[in-house]
Design an enzyme around this catalytic site. Structure first.
Site, PDB file in Angstrom:
ATOM      1  CB  CYS A 160      -2.709   6.366   2.310  1.00 33.43           C
ATOM      2  SG  CYS A 160      -3.872   5.496   3.162  1.00 33.43           S
TER       3      CYS A 160
ATOM      4  CD  GLU B 263      -2.837  -1.319   0.565  1.00 33.30           C
ATOM      5  OE1 GLU B 263      -3.117  -0.199  -0.124  1.00 33.30           O
ATOM      6  OE2 GLU B 263      -3.612  -2.128   0.338  1.00 33.30           O
TER       7      GLU B 263
HETATM    8  P1  NAP Z   1       8.204   5.067   4.624  1.00 29.81           P
HETATM    9  O1  NAP Z   1       9.431   6.086   5.064  1.00 29.81           O
HETATM   10  O2  NAP Z   1       8.313   4.351   3.201  1.00 29.81           O
HETATM   11  O3  NAP Z   1       8.190   4.029   5.964  1.00 29.81           O
HETATM   12  C1  NAP Z   1       7.219   2.967   5.945  1.00 29.81           C
HETATM   13  C2  NAP Z   1       7.657   1.641   6.784  1.00 29.81           C
HETATM   14  O4  NAP Z   1       8.825   1.226   6.293  1.00 29.81           O
HETATM   15  C3  NAP Z   1       8.330   2.354   8.164  1.00 29.81           C
HETATM   16  O5  NAP Z   1       7.987   1.274   9.271  1.00 29.81           O
HETATM   17  C4  NAP Z   1       9.756   2.495   7.958  1.00 29.81           C
HETATM   18  O6  NAP Z   1      10.547   2.192   9.016  1.00 29.81           O
HETATM   19  C5  NAP Z   1      10.074   1.173   7.141  1.00 29.81           C
HETATM   20  N1  NAP Z   1      11.295   1.187   6.287  1.00 29.81           N
HETATM   21  C6  NAP Z   1      12.053   2.025   6.168  1.00 29.81           C
HETATM   22  N2  NAP Z   1      12.927   1.712   5.213  1.00 29.81           N
HETATM   23  C7  NAP Z   1      12.878   0.432   5.248  1.00 29.81           C
HETATM   24  C8  NAP Z   1      13.847  -0.604   4.430  1.00 29.81           C
HETATM   25  N3  NAP Z   1      14.858  -0.527   3.808  1.00 29.81           N
HETATM   26  N4  NAP Z   1      13.256  -1.962   4.698  1.00 29.81           N
HETATM   27  C9  NAP Z   1      12.261  -2.217   5.353  1.00 29.81           C
HETATM   28  N5  NAP Z   1      11.467  -1.281   5.951  1.00 29.81           N
HETATM   29  C10 NAP Z   1      11.786   0.076   5.756  1.00 29.81           C
HETATM   30  O7  NAP Z   1       6.784   5.773   4.655  1.00 29.81           O
HETATM   31  P2  NAP Z   1       6.402   6.850   5.868  1.00 29.81           P
HETATM   32  O8  NAP Z   1       6.789   8.022   5.533  1.00 29.81           O
HETATM   33  O9  NAP Z   1       6.136   6.080   7.108  1.00 29.81           O
HETATM   34  O10 NAP Z   1       4.559   6.926   5.305  1.00 29.81           O
HETATM   35  C11 NAP Z   1       4.259   7.653   4.355  1.00 29.81           C
HETATM   36  C12 NAP Z   1       3.770   7.078   3.087  1.00 29.81           C
HETATM   37  O11 NAP Z   1       2.991   5.897   3.374  1.00 29.81           O
HETATM   38  C13 NAP Z   1       2.938   8.021   2.128  1.00 29.81           C
HETATM   39  O12 NAP Z   1       3.507   8.109   0.826  1.00 29.81           O
HETATM   40  C14 NAP Z   1       1.408   7.345   2.249  1.00 29.81           C
HETATM   41  O13 NAP Z   1       0.797   7.559   1.063  1.00 29.81           O
HETATM   42  C15 NAP Z   1       1.728   6.005   2.490  1.00 29.81           C
HETATM   43  N6  NAP Z   1       0.838   5.289   3.176  1.00 29.81           N
HETATM   44  C16 NAP Z   1      -0.008   4.493   2.284  1.00 29.81           C
HETATM   45  C17 NAP Z   1      -1.073   3.944   2.989  1.00 29.81           C
HETATM   46  C18 NAP Z   1      -2.198   2.973   2.199  1.00 29.81           C
HETATM   47  O14 NAP Z   1      -2.804   2.186   2.829  1.00 29.81           O
HETATM   48  N7  NAP Z   1      -1.832   2.923   0.807  1.00 29.81           N
HETATM   49  C19 NAP Z   1      -1.317   4.325   4.297  1.00 29.81           C
HETATM   50  C20 NAP Z   1      -0.746   5.095   4.803  1.00 29.81           C
HETATM   51  C21 NAP Z   1       0.516   5.413   4.294  1.00 29.81           C
HETATM   52  P3  NAP Z   1      11.201   3.454  10.026  1.00 29.81           P
HETATM   53  O15 NAP Z   1       9.948   4.547  10.313  1.00 29.81           O
HETATM   54  O16 NAP Z   1      11.651   2.986  10.883  1.00 29.81           O
HETATM   55  O17 NAP Z   1      12.177   4.195   9.043  1.00 29.81           O
END
Ligand code: NAP
Length: 529
Positions: free
Chosen positions: A302, A263
């Site tokens: 999102c 997602e």
């Molecule tokens: P993110 O930076 O991609 O982080 C998401 C998760 O991935 C966090 O738990 C992060 O941990 C982890 N992560 C980071 N690097 C990783 C790696 N190399 N390997 C495995 N895991 C890793 O996203 P975010 O900033 O938290 O969220 C914002 C984005 O999420 C927005 O673009 C939004 O559209 C999207 N979103 C989508 C939905 C949906 O249902 N479609 C829902 C909510 C949000 P850390 O925090 O420890 O870095």
């Protein structure tokens, strides 16, 4: 972000059936309004392979020994535990997510509601141990030898890597179908808001309602988590498209066929019927919904509306109506009752939103900028508060960035369209989104637009005057309906009632005699999503 001189305590992780604190100084979690350090998280030093093996073997075995009805009862027990501790969750959300009570409810009560919905749905599956998928099919002339498709819980673990914006709902909307399916869960919350997830897991674990290994939480770095995945495990990721790329190309997914649900980013749209008039009910409903979507959780949803498509003749009137409502939105410290919109989750996110806005402004004009209005009870030099901004573009067919860049904050762009066909073509430029809402009093237009929009969206939300007071909201994800979207949105599918169980089950064909299939059917329940 400023920090206190003494580091806040480390939140313990729960793996291998016991609470374990990571090593090292850990990563700090902040209050995004006051700038104070709240807690720290560390996954350093954890034996992750042992954690996964414990969940897979002990948790999985115990859960699969239960029927769907018994597992549904576990979900109900979890709901009771979470309901009893709700005040603490609201306090954590205010401090760590910077959200006003109404916005915290979307996450906290939304998560508990989803869990209770799956408890009710699971109850109806009764004492079954597997799900029967469709009717038996004759494989030859003689009806004695037939094929029955069945769904059985995957004998692995479900790893959830979640985004920062829904520390409660993001966990429970996934854990509900996983646990109901009989699959143990390991949750890795986003670091910025890990506290609420950790606390909810702690309450459920301490209440002793789940078998050991059924629910684990790892807070802090994600390093090593994906490496632990084995062929029958599944991983569900919610977050940015950049991290999604890393998850998708990880060897566990590429080489072990680990099932993966993504997602990611989404440029969701709102579409006003080209035949709608200024001041009509459809027009007013669009204006209200856009303002709600821009401001709930400061636009950190999102599903939030990012692009608004209206007839060219209504562009100015729509801009004025939205701006008039946005001008009344008070922004600042969520502890102050006069505040309607709190902060973003961190200074880093606030910087990201400002950088994203600058990108969008290259193709759009500013129709409303709330930043001139002073913050309530918050220091702009410290608080991660960002006021709402409405952008506008009268030639969206020539735009690129506006259809490509998701600004994860209180920002949306109004776009002028010449006709229905152009509006649909421009919506498609989002390359796959979670949701599109349609505003019209004409059922024929809604039906036609829904058919055209469905292939590029996980959900079409049609708002007509007759459902004005009934509809569930463009951005609200209901457990009964599908959540996920094709293309840029990640290609994932979640929820949708019992459809969600499919991700945690394996479909197999059993080819056998009628007598053997009769015995098999006795332990199954017809799968009717
Ligand atoms: P993110 O930076 O991609 O982080 C998401 C998760 O991935 C966090 O738990 C992060 O941990 C982890 N992560 C980071 N690097 C990783 C790696 N190399 N390997 C495995 N895991 C890793 O996203 P975010 O900033 O938290 O969220 C914002 C984005 O999420 C927005 O673009 C939004 O559209 C999207 N979103 C989508 C939905 C949906 O249902 N479609 C829902 C909510 C949000 P850390 O925090 O420890 O870095």
């Amino acid at each position: 972000m400023t920090s206190t001189t003494t580091p806040a305590p480390l939140l313990p992780n729960f793996v291998e059936g016991r609470w374990q604190t990571g090593t090292g100084p850990g990563l700090p979690l902040f209050d995004p309004v006051l700038g104070t350090e709240l807690a720290r998280v560390s996954s350093a030093g954890l034996n992750l392979p042992a954690a996964f093996a414990f969940a897979r073997e002990q948790g999985g075995r115990a859960l699969r020994a239960l029927s769907y009805r018994e597992r549904a009862a576990l979900l109900s027990a979890m709901v009771n535990v979470l309901q009893a501790n709700k005040d603490a969750y609201y306090a954590i959300a205010t401090a760590n997510s910077g959200t006003v009570t109404r916005d915290s409810a979307v996450d906290i009560d939304g998560g508990i509601f989803t869990l209770s919905t799956y408890a009710r749905m699971g109850e109806r599956l009764g004492e079954a141990r597997c799900l029967l998928d469709g009717e038996r099919i004759r494989l030859g002339k003689d009806p004695l030898f037939q094929s029955q498709h069945i769904l059985t819980p995957t004998p692995g673990v479900a790893l959830f890597i979640n985004a920062f914006n829904f520390p409660s709902w993001g966990l429970w909307e996934k854990a509900a179908p996983a646990l109901l399916s009989g699959v143990p869960v390991i949750i890795k919350p986003a670091t910025a808001t890990a506290w609420l997830t950790q606390r909810m897991v702690q309450d459920v674990v301490d209440a002793g309602v789940l078998p050991p290994g059924a629910l684990s939480v790892v807070c802090g770095s994600s390093a090593g988590l994906m490496d632990c995945l084995q062929p029958f495990d599944v991983v569900s990721f919610t977050g940015s498209a950049d991290t999604a790329r890393i998850i998708r190309s990880h060897p566990a997914v590429a080489e072990h066929s680990v099932r993966c649900n993504i997602e990611a980013d989404s440029l969701n749209s709102a579409l006003l019927d080209p035949a709608a008039a200024e001041g009509s009910e459809a027009f007013n409903l669009l204006v209200s919904e856009v303002v709600r979507e821009m401001t709930v959780k400061s636009g950190q949803k999102c599903t939030a509306i990012r692009r608004i498509f209206v007839p060219r003749a209504l562009f100015d009137a729509t801009a004025q109506a939205i701006a008039a409502k946005l001008a009344k939105v008070t922004v600042g410290n969520p502890r102050n009752e006069a505040v309607r919109m709190g902060s973003l989750v961190s200074r880093e996110q606030a910087d990201n939103v400002r950088a994203g806005l600058a990108q969008l402004k290259a193709e759009a004009t500013v129709l409303f900028d709330g930043s001139a209005i002073p913050l309530v009870d918050a220091d702009p030099k410290v608080a991660a508060c960002v006021a709402p901004t409405l952008l506008g573009c009268t030639e969206p067919a020539r735009a690129d960035v506006l259809h490509r860049v998701e600004v994860f904050g209180p920002v949306a762009t109004l776009m002028a369209c010449d006709d229905e066909a152009q509006a649909l073509e421009l919506i498609a430029r989002g390359e796959g989104s979670l949701v599109c809402s349609v505003y019209s009093a004409d059922p024929a237009f809604i039906a036609r637009a829904s058919l055209a929009l469905a292939p590029m969206h996980g959900r079409v939300h049609a708002i007509s005057p007759d459902v004005a007071s009934l509809h569930t909201g463009h951005g609200n994800v209901m457990p009964q309906s599908l959540h996920g979207g094709p293309g840029r949105a990640g290609g994932g599918e979640e929820l949708g009632g019992l459809r969600a169980l499919g991700f945690y089950h394996r479909r197999s064909a059993v080819q056998a005699s009628t007598a053997a299939l009769d015995d098999l059917a006795a332990s199954g329940h017809a799968f009717q999503p």
